[in-house]
Design an enzyme around this catalytic site. Structure first.
Site, PDB file in Angstrom:
ATOM      1  N   CYS A 100       0.842  -1.198   0.000  1.00  0.00           N
ATOM      2  CA  CYS A 100       0.000   0.000   0.000  1.00  0.00           C
ATOM      3  C   CYS A 100       0.878   1.249   0.000  1.00  0.00           C
ATOM      4  CB  CYS A 100      -0.947   0.015   1.207  1.00  0.00           C
ATOM      5  SG  CYS A 100      -0.079   0.180   2.780  1.00  0.00           S
ATOM      6  N   CYS A 103       3.546   1.789   2.684  1.00  0.00           N
ATOM      7  CA  CYS A 103       4.843   1.143   2.468  1.00  0.00           C
ATOM      8  C   CYS A 103       5.785   2.103   1.746  1.00  0.00           C
ATOM      9  CB  CYS A 103       4.668  -0.138   1.663  1.00  0.00           C
ATOM     10  SG  CYS A 103       3.626  -1.387   2.464  1.00  0.00           S
ATOM     11  N   ASP A 504      22.227  20.861 -32.218  1.00  0.00           N
ATOM     12  CA  ASP A 504      23.674  20.748 -32.239  1.00  0.00           C
ATOM     13  C   ASP A 504      24.054  20.176 -33.610  1.00  0.00           C
ATOM     14  OD1 ASP A 504      26.378  20.522 -31.298  1.00  0.00           O
ATOM     15  OD2 ASP A 504      26.004  18.380 -31.042  1.00  0.00           O
ATOM     16  N   ASP A 686      23.941  16.136 -28.600  1.00  0.00           N
ATOM     17  CA  ASP A 686      24.646  14.874 -28.398  1.00  0.00           C
ATOM     18  C   ASP A 686      26.027  15.220 -27.868  1.00  0.00           C
ATOM     19  OD1 ASP A 686      25.234  11.895 -29.122  1.00  0.00           O
ATOM     20  OD2 ASP A 686      26.859  13.043 -30.031  1.00  0.00           O
ATOM     21  N   ASP A 690      27.006  19.336 -24.714  1.00  0.00           N
ATOM     22  CA  ASP A 690      25.619  19.785 -24.812  1.00  0.00           C
ATOM     23  C   ASP A 690      24.860  19.683 -23.496  1.00  0.00           C
ATOM     24  OD1 ASP A 690      25.959  20.160 -27.583  1.00  0.00           O
ATOM     25  OD2 ASP A 690      25.612  18.034 -27.928  1.00  0.00           O
TER      26      ASP A 690
END
Length: 816
Positions: A100, A103, A504, A686, A690
Site C-alpha cells: 500500500c 509502504c 547541435d 549529443d 551539450d
C-alpha cells in the site's frame, strides 16, 4: 479476543515464542525478533505514523535475516549499478512485501535517513525502489539489510518481473470483469421481471423470490468484482486522502445494504440490477485505462524482456556458458542467430542485427567488423562474435532502463494538481449528497435515499481523474513507438508548447562518424607522429571527434590530462605540453602562425598539425528541417564547430539562424536569448558539451547513443537515429494536450449537467450508473485515439490543423 497475527507484518503468530512490545501504550504481539527490531527502529526514527497510514492487513512481510554481502561484490555492483561517478552510484532494486501507499511512505523516509543516501524513489505499481547513494559513505548491503529489517526483501532488479506483474494484473482484471458481466446480465433479467411485476402486478411471494435470486447473483459481483473499489477506498481513508474509490465504494455499500434490507422487509425498491451494472461499467472503464497504461510501459522496451542471464564466452577453441555478470571488457562472446546480445561490444566480423528494441527501427541493420553493437539487439541471420566493451549497468540498455525507472517514479505537476482537484471535488460531492438527502427527506422522504444515491453515483469523478493520466500514458506510448523515451514526466506537456527547434551539429544533424580528411603539418612533423599524439590525448574521451583518432593510438603515456568542455583536451607527453582542439585553444597566442584545419594540435603553444575533419549529414536531416519549417517552427544551428563549416551546413539545410564556435556557456546565453525572443525551444544535442544547454532548454532531447551526461540532462532520448520523427513527436505532443483539454471539458461539462438533474430526482440510480460509467469510457476512448498514427502533414503550416503560428523573424544577421 486473543491476538492471532503479528502487529508488524500481519503473519500468523507462532505457537510459542511470541514477542510483546508496548506501542502507543498498548501491548502488541510480534512474531519474531526481527519484527520487534523493525517496530523499535520505526518508532525510534519518529516514523510511527506508518502504522496509522498503512491499510489493515497490508503490512510488510516478515522481517528477514539474510546476508546481503553479495550486493557489495565488485562484479555484482558493476553489473547492476555500473561504475560510480564522482563516488555516486545508482541502482534499482525489486521489493517483496509492498502492499500500500504507507509502504512507499515508510521506505522513502527510512532510507533517506541513512547517511550517504542522496535519493530514494519508490514505484508502488512496479514494486521497485530507485536508489542513489555515495559508495564511500554507506554500502549497498547496509541499505538492503535496512529494507529487509522493515520486512521488504530486496532483490536485484530483473525487467521480466515487471512484465509478469502486468500479465498478472491483466488476468485478474479480466476475471473480475467477466464475473461482473455475467452477474449484470442475470440481474438485469430478474430486474425486467420485477419491473414488469411492478406495473402489471406480481404476487409478493414471487417478487421476493426474484429479489433473493437477484441478491445471490449480485453478491459475487459486489464482493469479488467490486473488491478493488472497497480496498482502494479503505486505503484512501486510512491515509486521510479522498480519491475516486471513496464515493464508488460508498455508493456500492449503501445501495447493497439498502437492497438487502428492503428484500428482507418486503420494501418497495431494490437496486441489485443497478449495482451490477455500475460495477461492470466501472471495471470496463478501468480495464481500458489499465490497458493504455500497460501498453505505454511495455512500449518503453525496457519492460519487454531482460538481457540474457547467461552468455557463451570463447576462450581459444573452447566455448563456455557463463553468467553474464562474470563477463569482463575484452572477453570474446559468441551469440547464436536469433538470440539477444547480452553486452555492448565490438563486432569481430560483419553481421546483421535487429535493434528494434532499442531504436524502434523495424528493419535489421548491417554491421561491419569493428562496428559497435548494443545489448538488447538480436543477431538476425547468422551467429556473431563480439569483443565485450560494456556489461551490466554500463550498457546503453541499462542506462535507458534507469532513465525509464526514474521517469515512472515521478509525476508531472499537472497530474499532481489534477489529483488534488479530484480530492476537493470528492469532498464537495459527499457534502452535496448529504444536503440532497436532507432536502428530499423534508420534501419526499420515500425518495430521499434513491435521489441521494443517484447523485453519489452520477457524480463520481472517474472521468475527471482519468482525463490526464490516460492521455499522458497514450501520448508516452506514441512517443515510444516513434523511438523516443520520455525521461522527464512533464516533457510531453512542454513539447506541445515548443515554438522553435535548436540543433547541435556533430552527432545530431550529422551521423557523428567523423573522419580525418587531410592534415596540414608543420616542418619536421610526420602524419604518424601527429596522429599518435592526438590519439593519446583523446583516448579517454567519448566525443565523436575522439573516435576519429581511436585507431591511431600507440599507447603513449599521458600525464596531467585535462578535458575542457567545448574547447579541447591537453596533457603532457614526454615532458611536452600538448593541446588538441579549437585553434584559439590550441594556440591562444594569436601572433603565432596557425595551420589550416578544423582542429589544431600544438606543442608548448606552437601549432604542429591542423586536422581537416569530414562528417556525413544524416540522410533525413534536410526533410526533417523542411517539415519543421512547414509547421511554423524556427530551426537554429548552435555548434562549437568552426564558422565556415557551420554556415555551410546551415545554408544547405535552409535553417533560420546559426551560431558557430560557441563554448558551453555561450550556448546557454544564445539559447536564453532565443527563448526570450521566440518562445520555448526544443534543444536536440549529443555529447558532453551539450549537457549544460540541454538542461537550460524548455524541453530537450538527447541522441540515444550520445554521452551519458547528455542523456542525464535531457527530458527525452531519441533511441534511433531518425530525425524524421521530430515533427511527428511535436504533432503528437500537441494532439495529446488537445485531447487532455477535451477530456477535462467533457468531465466538467458532464458533471455540470448530470449532478443538478440527478439532484432534482430526474435520474434513477441505474441510469446514473450508466451515465457515470459511459463518461469515463468516453474519456478513455478519446485518449486511445492518440494511439492511431496521425495523417501526414500537408507541408504548409497554414493548411495543417496541428501547426503553430510562425514566430516573428529575427532581425539582423545571426550567421557566425
Amino acid at each position: 479476543m486473543a491476538a492471532t497475527h503479528c502487529f508488524h507484518c500481519h503473519e500468523p503468530l507462532p505457537a510459542s515464542g511470541v514477542h510483546w512490545l508496548a506501542v502507543a501504550g498498548v501491548q502488541q504481539p510480534l512474531c519474531c525478533g526481527g519484527c520487534r527490531a523493525a517496530v523499535e527502529w520505526i518508532h525510534g526514527q519518529g516514523l510511527g505514523d506508518y502504522y496509522r497510514l498503512r491499510a489493515e492487513g497490508a503490512g510488510p512481510g516478515r522481517a528477514v535475516e539474510t546476508d546481503f554481502a553479495v550486493f557489495d561484490r565488485p562484479a555484482v555492483l558493476r553489473y547492476y549499478a555500473g561504475e560510480a561517478v564522482d563516488g555516486v552510484a545508482e541502482i534499482t532494486l525489486s521489493l517483496e512485501g509492498m502492499r500500500c501507499v504507507a509502504c512507499t511512505w515508510l521506505i522513502e523516509r527510512a532510507l533517506s535517513a541513512e547517511p550517504g543516501v542522496l535519493r530514494v524513489r519508490v514505484q508502488p505499481l512496479t514494486q521497485r525502489v530507485f536508489l542513489r547513494w555515495r559508495v564511500g559513505a554507506v554500502q549497498l548491503s547496509v541499505l538492503a539489510e535496512r529494507l529487509a529489517a522493515l520486512g521488504y526483501r530486496p532483490q536485484l532488479s530483473d525487467p521480466t518481473h515487471a512484465l509478469e506483474r502486468i500479465k498478472r494484473e491483466r488476468r485478474d482484471a479480466l476475471k473480475r470483469l467477466v464475473v461482473a458481466g455475467v452477474g449484470m446480465m442475470q440481474a438485469m433479467m430478474y430486474g425486467v421481471a420485477l419491473y414488469a411485476g411492478a406495473f402489471e402486478g406480481m404476487d409478493p411471494t414471487v417478487r421476493d423470490f426474484f429479489r433473493w435470486v437477484s441478491l445471490s447473483v449480485a453478491a459475487p459481483v459486489i464482493f469479488y468484482s467490486g473488491q478493488p473499489f472497497f480496498s482502494g477506498a479503505w486505503r484512501e481513508l486510512r491515509a486521510r486522502r479522498l480519491g475516486m474509490d471513496t464515493p464508488v465504494a460508498l455508493a456500492l455499500g449503501l445501495a447493497f445494504v439498502a437492497s438487502v434490507y428492503q428484500s428482507w422487509r418486503g420494501g418497495v425498491d431494490v437496486y441489485f440490477d443497478s449495482l451490477t451494472m455500475f460495477v461492470f461499467f466501472l471495471l470496463l472503464g478501468r480495464f481500458a485505462e489499465q490497458s493504455v497504461r500497460h501498453r505505454a510501459q511495455i512500449s518503453l522496451g525496457v519492460l519487454s524482456s531482460g538481457l540474457p542471464p547467461l552468455a557463451r564466452r570463447v576462450e581459444g577453441e573452447v566455448e563456455q556458458e557463463v553468467a553474464t555478470l562474470e563477463l569482463q571488457p575484452g572477453d570474446l562472446v559468441q551469440v547464436a542467430a536469433g538470440c539477444t546480445i547480452p553486452v555492448d561490444g565490438e563486432l569481430i566480423e560483419a553481421a546483421e542485427v535487429d535493434e528494434a528494441m532499442l531504436s524502434g527501427e523495424s528493419m535489421p541493420v548491417e554491421k561491419l567488423a569493428g562496428d559497435q553493437v548494443l545489448a538488447g539487439s538480436v543477431a538476425v541471420s547468422r551467429p556473431l562474435r563480439l569483443r565485450v566493451q560494456q556489461t551490466g549497468a554500463a550498457t546503453v540498455w541499462s542506462s535507458l532502463s534507469r532513465l525509464a525507472d526514474s521517469a515512472q517514479a515521478e509525476k508531472p505537476a499537472s497530474l499532481q494538481m489534477a489529483e488534488r482537484v479530484a480530492q476537493i471535488f470528492v469532498a464537495r460531492i459527499l457534502i452535496l449528497t448529504v444536503l440532497v438527502a436532507l432536502a428530499w427527506s423534508w420534501y419526499a422522504p420515500d425518495r430521499a435515499f434513491e435521489v441521494a444515491l443517484a447523485v453519489l453515483v452520477v457524480s463520481c469523478p472517474c472521468a475527471l481523474s482519468l482525463a490526464l493520466p490516460t492521455a499522458l500514458a497514450a501520448g508516452s506510448q506514441g512517443l515510444g513507438r516513434l523511438g523516443i523515451l520520455v525521461v522527464r514526466p512533464a516533457a510531453l506537456e512542454t513539447l506541445a508548447q515548443v515554438r522553435q527547434v535548436v540543433f547541435d551539429k556533430t552527432g545530431t544533424l550529422t551521423d557523428g562518424q567523423i573522419r580525418i580528411a587531410r592534415t596540414a603539418l608543420a616542418p619536421g612533423w610526420s602524419d604518424e607522429r601527429a596522429l599518435a599524439l592526438a590519439a593519446a590525448l583523446e583516448q579517454e574521451a567519448t566525443h565523436p571527434i575522439a573516435r576519429a583518432f581511436a585507431a591511431r593510438a600507440e599507447g603513449l603515456a599521458v600525464t596531467a590530462r585535462r578535458q575542457i568542455a567545448g574547447f579541447g583536451v591537453e596533457g603532457q607527453i614526454d615532458g611536452v605540453r600538448y593541446r588538441l582542439g579549437r585553434p584559439d585553444f590550441a594556440c591562444p597566442d594569436a601572433s603565432i602562425p596557425m595551420l589550416d584545419g578544423d582542429i589544431l594540435l600544438s606543442a608548448d603553444g606552437l601549432a604542429i598539425t591542423g586536422f581537416r575533419l569530414q562528417d556525413q549529414l544524416r540522410a533525413d536531416a534536410p526533410a526533417s528541417v523542411r517539415e519543421l519549417r512547414g509547421r511554423g517552427l524556427r530551426s537554429t544551428l548552435l555548434s562549437g564547430d568552426s564558422a565556415p563549416r557551420v554556415a555551410a551546413l546551415s545554408e544547405r539545410l535552409q535553417m533560420d539562424a546559426c551560431f558557430a564556435a560557441q563554448s558551453p556557456q555561450a550556448k546557454i546565453e544564445v539559447l536564453d536569448r532565443l527563448q526570450l525572443q521566440d518562445g520555448p525551444a526544443l534543444m536536440v544535442g549529443d555529447g558532453v558539451n551539450d549537457a549544460p544547454v540541454l538542461g537550460r532548454a524548455a524541453v530537450s532531447m538527447a541522441m540515444g547513443r550520445g554521452a551519458d551526461l547528455a542523456k542525464a540532462h535531457a527530458d527525452l532520448v531519441l533511441l534511433g537515429s531518425r530525425l524524421a520523427v521530430l515533427p511527428e513527436a511535436l504533432a503528437l505532443a500537441q494532439r495529446t494536450m488537445i485531447t487532455i483539454r477535451h477530456n477535462i471539458r467533457w468531465a466538467y461539462g458532464y458533471n455540470a449537467v448530470a449532478i443538478p438533474v440527478a439532484a432534482l430526482g430526474w435520474v434513477p440510480p441505474w441510469l446514473a450508473a450508466i451515465g457515470m460509467s459511459l463518461s469515463s469510457l468516453i474519456v478513455v476512448v478519446n485518449s486511445m485515439r492518440l494511439l492511431k498514427p496521425a495523417r501526414a502533414a500537408s507541408g504548409a503550416g497554414e493548411h495543417d490543423p496541428m501547426s503553430l503560428p510562425r514566430p516573428l523573424a529575427v532581425t539582423g544577421s545571426e550567421r557566425a
